[in-house]
Scaffold this active site. Sequence first.
Site, PDB file in Angstrom:
ATOM      1  N   ARG A  67       0.797  -1.226   0.000  1.00 34.65           N
ATOM      2  CA  ARG A  67       0.000   0.000   0.000  1.00 34.65           C
ATOM      3  C   ARG A  67       0.830   1.276   0.000  1.00 34.65           C
ATOM      4  O   ARG A  67       0.524   2.223  -0.679  1.00 34.65           O
ATOM      5  CB  ARG A  67      -0.916   0.020   1.236  1.00 34.65           C
ATOM      6  CG  ARG A  67      -2.277  -0.542   0.932  1.00 34.65           C
ATOM      7  CD  ARG A  67      -2.953  -0.985   2.180  1.00 34.65           C
ATOM      8  NE  ARG A  67      -2.164  -2.055   2.827  1.00 34.65           N
ATOM      9  CZ  ARG A  67      -2.570  -2.765   3.850  1.00 34.65           C
ATOM     10  NH1 ARG A  67      -3.737  -2.519   4.377  1.00 34.65           N
ATOM     11  NH2 ARG A  67      -1.831  -3.715   4.360  1.00 34.65           N
ATOM     12  N   ASP A 201       5.051 -24.014   3.139  1.00 40.76           N
ATOM     13  CA  ASP A 201       5.387 -24.210   4.546  1.00 40.76           C
ATOM     14  C   ASP A 201       6.911 -24.188   4.577  1.00 40.76           C
ATOM     15  O   ASP A 201       7.554 -25.107   4.053  1.00 40.76           O
ATOM     16  CB  ASP A 201       4.862 -25.555   5.054  1.00 40.76           C
ATOM     17  CG  ASP A 201       5.149 -25.741   6.532  1.00 40.76           C
ATOM     18  OD1 ASP A 201       6.293 -25.471   6.948  1.00 40.76           O
ATOM     19  OD2 ASP A 201       4.252 -26.144   7.279  1.00 40.76           O
ATOM     20  N   HIS A 202       7.482 -23.141   5.168  1.00 45.25           N
ATOM     21  CA  HIS A 202       8.925 -22.964   4.997  1.00 45.25           C
ATOM     22  C   HIS A 202       9.743 -24.094   5.629  1.00 45.25           C
ATOM     23  O   HIS A 202      10.910 -24.262   5.316  1.00 45.25           O
ATOM     24  CB  HIS A 202       9.382 -21.581   5.490  1.00 45.25           C
ATOM     25  CG  HIS A 202       9.501 -21.462   6.974  1.00 45.25           C
ATOM     26  ND1 HIS A 202       8.425 -21.236   7.797  1.00 45.25           N
ATOM     27  CD2 HIS A 202      10.569 -21.526   7.810  1.00 45.25           C
ATOM     28  CE1 HIS A 202       8.832 -21.166   9.049  1.00 45.25           C
ATOM     29  NE2 HIS A 202      10.129 -21.344   9.091  1.00 45.25           N
ATOM     30  N   LYS A 206      13.716 -26.496   4.480  1.00 45.63           N
ATOM     31  CA  LYS A 206      14.913 -26.708   5.294  1.00 45.63           C
ATOM     32  C   LYS A 206      15.620 -27.987   4.835  1.00 45.63           C
ATOM     33  O   LYS A 206      14.980 -29.029   4.678  1.00 45.63           O
ATOM     34  CB  LYS A 206      14.557 -26.814   6.783  1.00 45.63           C
ATOM     35  CG  LYS A 206      14.016 -25.503   7.380  1.00 45.63           C
ATOM     36  CD  LYS A 206      13.739 -25.669   8.866  1.00 45.63           C
ATOM     37  CE  LYS A 206      12.902 -24.530   9.429  1.00 45.63           C
ATOM     38  NZ  LYS A 206      13.618 -23.329   9.762  1.00 45.63           N
ATOM     39  N   GLU A 240      11.186 -22.750  21.037  1.00 48.47           N
ATOM     40  CA  GLU A 240      11.775 -21.446  20.705  1.00 48.47           C
ATOM     41  C   GLU A 240      12.067 -20.698  21.998  1.00 48.47           C
ATOM     42  O   GLU A 240      11.336 -20.844  22.979  1.00 48.47           O
ATOM     43  CB  GLU A 240      10.798 -20.626  19.869  1.00 48.47           C
ATOM     44  CG  GLU A 240      10.452 -21.263  18.537  1.00 48.47           C
ATOM     45  CD  GLU A 240       9.539 -20.370  17.721  1.00 48.47           C
ATOM     46  OE1 GLU A 240      10.063 -19.528  16.977  1.00 48.47           O
ATOM     47  OE2 GLU A 240       8.314 -20.504  17.840  1.00 48.47           O
ATOM     48  N   HIS A 264       3.789 -26.804  10.567  1.00 46.28           N
ATOM     49  CA  HIS A 264       5.188 -27.257  10.564  1.00 46.28           C
ATOM     50  C   HIS A 264       5.354 -28.638  11.209  1.00 46.28           C
ATOM     51  O   HIS A 264       6.032 -29.512  10.693  1.00 46.28           O
ATOM     52  CB  HIS A 264       6.083 -26.274  11.331  1.00 46.28           C
ATOM     53  CG  HIS A 264       6.011 -24.863  10.840  1.00 46.28           C
ATOM     54  ND1 HIS A 264       5.798 -24.541   9.516  1.00 46.28           N
ATOM     55  CD2 HIS A 264       6.140 -23.673  11.484  1.00 46.28           C
ATOM     56  CE1 HIS A 264       5.799 -23.221   9.382  1.00 46.28           C
ATOM     57  NE2 HIS A 264       5.994 -22.674  10.559  1.00 46.28           N
TER      58      HIS A 264
END
Length: 515
Positions: A67, A201-202, A206, A240, A264
């Site tokens: 934007r 899905d990152h 990997k 994490e 994930h």
Amino acid sequence: MATTQIKVNPDDLSKIPAGQERIPEPTILVIFGASGDLTKRKLLPALFHLEQVGLLPKELVILGVARRPIGDEFAADMREGILEFGDVDGADPKLAGFLQKIHYFAMNFDDPVGYEGLKRELETLAEANGIGGNRLFYLATAPEYFSPIIDNLGAHEMARPDQGSVRVVIEKPFGHDLDSARALNRDVNAVFDEKQVFRIDHYLGKETVQNILVFRFGNGIFEPIWNRNFIDSVQITAAETIGVEGRGPFYEKAGALRDVVQNHMMELLSMVAMEPPVSFEAESVRREKLKVWQAIPPIPILNAVRGQYGPGKVDGVMVKGYREEDRVDPESGTETYAAARLEIDNWRWAGVPFYLRAGKRLKKRATEISIQFKQPPLMLFNRHNSTGPCGEIQPNVITMRIQPDEGISLRFGAKVPTTQAMSVCPVTMDFDYETAFGKSTANGYERLLVDAMLGDQTLFSHRDGVETTWALYTPILQAWAAKTPEVFPNYFAGMWGPECADHMLERDHKVWRHI
Ligand code: BG6
């Protein structure tokens, strides 16, 4: 515990023979939501890494769409992102040329007039850069814009190729429950054929995640014991140390189960549990993954637990509790920790529990999968002194460390060198990615971006897969939403999560792996 390091000579590594790399056709990559963090931190650094190794087409345009009218500032901002998050030297000879490929277009995602302008912009850029009709639309916006953007691409005739290929990459979250995922799938498939759709899905980008399949199906010794006859249980952890990192409003609506477990962690589970596919091609791989998810019976509510962090110390630093985070409800019932016990009712896995846990502000950052094997049928050693010098004999465990400290280790018992007794202590054989293959700066998006440009859907989610995993977790989300937990926060930041997660395993006479 003793450790044996397996070393690989980097000179022995097989390289892709010159000329056989897969280089995509000339393309315009259009990133919607380009002023967001993902573009700067992940997508552009990954694209530049691809440029460095010559895996991008020469004729490539990256068009950021958002934007704010920031014009040329966009490329300058992306340069910063590439240096900082891509670990790139500002003097890299390829950088200046790459930055020339970056353009920007300002528009509102729900304004039809903007799409007419976008269409003209794409035609102009294609003409000026010798690019035919190939387009890759990447939706990195807030999820409420996914459907409007897709509708508008359809309405303004940008979704169907006259010539070349048109594809769309959709970031997570793909829906927030089963109904919304179905509705989004309907919207997407009303405009795009499933072959054009890349739900990303990152985790699948990997290296260590892709290596699960190589470990299992590229070696002869593991697969024969990869089943209920030899395996006692499986634990998957995504821990994490970070909190919600300024994403309070997003996280308030998501929570750990939606944010990490449904996507994930279920991807990791399917890689560990799937049958060998007939080939490493999209249809075969995705079919086998889907079969795993379909074989999971409904999860009893007792087998899912939630937690929320209060203040505490992480890595020696005092941090605030979730309810004190910016733009978080001071009485929030959102979970920052979720754990579940699942089973997979098929011939390979019946009776083997799979334990999943994910959380923020835990003691250590570690994503790993550990496969615990059954004990030998007869305990020959440490028999009379059941504790032995290293305690009781430990079962064999294969641990795949997805991140950080990427690698794989095998724990087994070894005789302690002494003439007095046959005493056994656990030791590990360890494969470490960095030692074997060198340090990598890749963030996982490199592979997925190239695959999307090439039209290879192997590492992307199919609509059926997304709906099946949502179907499993939606009843739990509903039950949790119906009852605000009375005891939140129920773990201190810097701990391993709430006690209720330990009790869930105690019922099976198990404990969470000590990481
Ligand atoms: C994202 C979640 O999908 O994955 C984040 O939205 C989480 O909350 C992140 O931190 C974890 O990814 P990684 O690659 O750091 O394990």
